[in-house]
Design a protein around this motif. Sequence first.
Motif, mmCIF file in Angstrom:
data_model
loop_
_atom_site.group_PDB
_atom_site.id
_atom_site.type_symbol
_atom_site.label_atom_id
_atom_site.label_comp_id
_atom_site.label_asym_id
_atom_site.label_seq_id
_atom_site.Cartn_x
_atom_site.Cartn_y
_atom_site.Cartn_z
ATOM 1 N N SER A 6 0.831 -1.205 0.000
ATOM 2 C CA SER A 6 0.000 0.000 0.000
ATOM 3 C C SER A 6 0.870 1.261 0.000
ATOM 4 O O SER A 6 0.605 2.227 -0.723
ATOM 5 N N ILE A 7 1.926 1.250 0.798
ATOM 6 C CA ILE A 7 2.863 2.387 0.848
ATOM 7 C C ILE A 7 3.531 2.567 -0.508
ATOM 8 O O ILE A 7 3.628 3.686 -1.028
ATOM 9 N N ALA A 8 3.990 1.474 -1.098
ATOM 10 C CA ALA A 8 4.668 1.536 -2.403
ATOM 11 C C ALA A 8 3.765 2.173 -3.450
ATOM 12 O O ALA A 8 4.202 3.039 -4.225
ATOM 13 N N LYS A 9 2.512 1.771 -3.454
ATOM 14 C CA LYS A 9 1.558 2.300 -4.427
ATOM 15 C C LYS A 9 1.333 3.796 -4.216
ATOM 16 O O LYS A 9 1.338 4.580 -5.166
ATOM 17 N N GLU A 10 1.158 4.199 -2.955
ATOM 18 C CA GLU A 10 0.901 5.611 -2.657
ATOM 19 C C GLU A 10 2.102 6.493 -3.023
ATOM 20 O O GLU A 10 1.942 7.569 -3.604
ATOM 21 N N VAL A 11 3.311 6.037 -2.693
ATOM 22 C CA VAL A 11 4.518 6.804 -3.014
ATOM 23 C C VAL A 11 4.676 6.932 -4.525
ATOM 24 O O VAL A 11 4.971 8.011 -5.048
ATOM 25 N N LYS A 12 4.446 5.841 -5.226
ATOM 26 C CA LYS A 12 4.555 5.854 -6.694
ATOM 27 C C LYS A 12 3.563 6.850 -7.296
ATOM 28 O O LYS A 12 3.913 7.644 -8.172
ATOM 29 N N GLU A 13 2.327 6.828 -6.804
ATOM 30 C CA GLU A 13 1.298 7.746 -7.309
ATOM 31 C C GLU A 13 1.644 9.200 -6.996
ATOM 32 O O GLU A 13 1.511 10.076 -7.849
ATOM 33 N N LYS A 14 2.090 9.475 -5.769
ATOM 34 C CA LYS A 14 2.388 10.854 -5.359
ATOM 35 C C LYS A 14 3.572 11.448 -6.114
ATOM 36 O O LYS A 14 3.736 12.662 -6.146
ATOM 37 N N THR A 15 4.414 10.598 -6.688
ATOM 38 C CA THR A 15 5.600 11.091 -7.398
ATOM 39 C C THR A 15 5.509 10.841 -8.905
ATOM 40 O O THR A 15 6.513 10.936 -9.608
#
Length: 193
Positions: A6-15
């Motif tokens: 979930s963290i990986a997905k959110e970081v990828k989306e935010k950047t």
Amino acid sequence: MNQIDSIAKEVKEKTNNVVNYEEYIAIPYFGNIILRFTLDKADVSLDELDSYEKMIYEVVCNDFLIDFMGDVYKKVGVDFSKLDDKLNKFSHRYKDEPAYEQASYAAEIRKDAEYLLAKAGLDTDQSVWEIQVDEDELIVLIMGEEHKKIAEFEGKPNICVAEVPSNQCLGLYKATLYAKRNQISLARLLVEG
């Protein structure tokens, strides 16, 4: 693993797919897990890394520690050939940095460390700095006096146990906490020495 996904997905989306999760490393002695990221960008500045690491910490909160892979830090001038000396200096410079609260999973990763040490035929009371998960091998680094291989257990997976200087482990850990608290990249500390 679900939380990390979930963290990986959110970081990828935010950047916009610039920052991507690469791996995790358990640090049982300090009761935490470090998430490591890559950067899909040819050039980067220390200011940009400060910004990215601050944003990632906002996503992970206090559940994990974070950093970037070594090749990302090299882009801003980190010289890994002098890393041991820098980490020894950090252990003195940041010795008063407040200890980080252990994560909710601290007891479980300590049990993993004990299990791996027992499987390799070693005393389970040793301080395990790091557990690295490679494709077909687990690397267990125990805190001691020097860099040396201790044992190897062939199985599924293979387990390789090595000793690393505890002073350097403490230096890296405390520098990571200092960088987090001051909302700067660990790379900045490694470059500025």
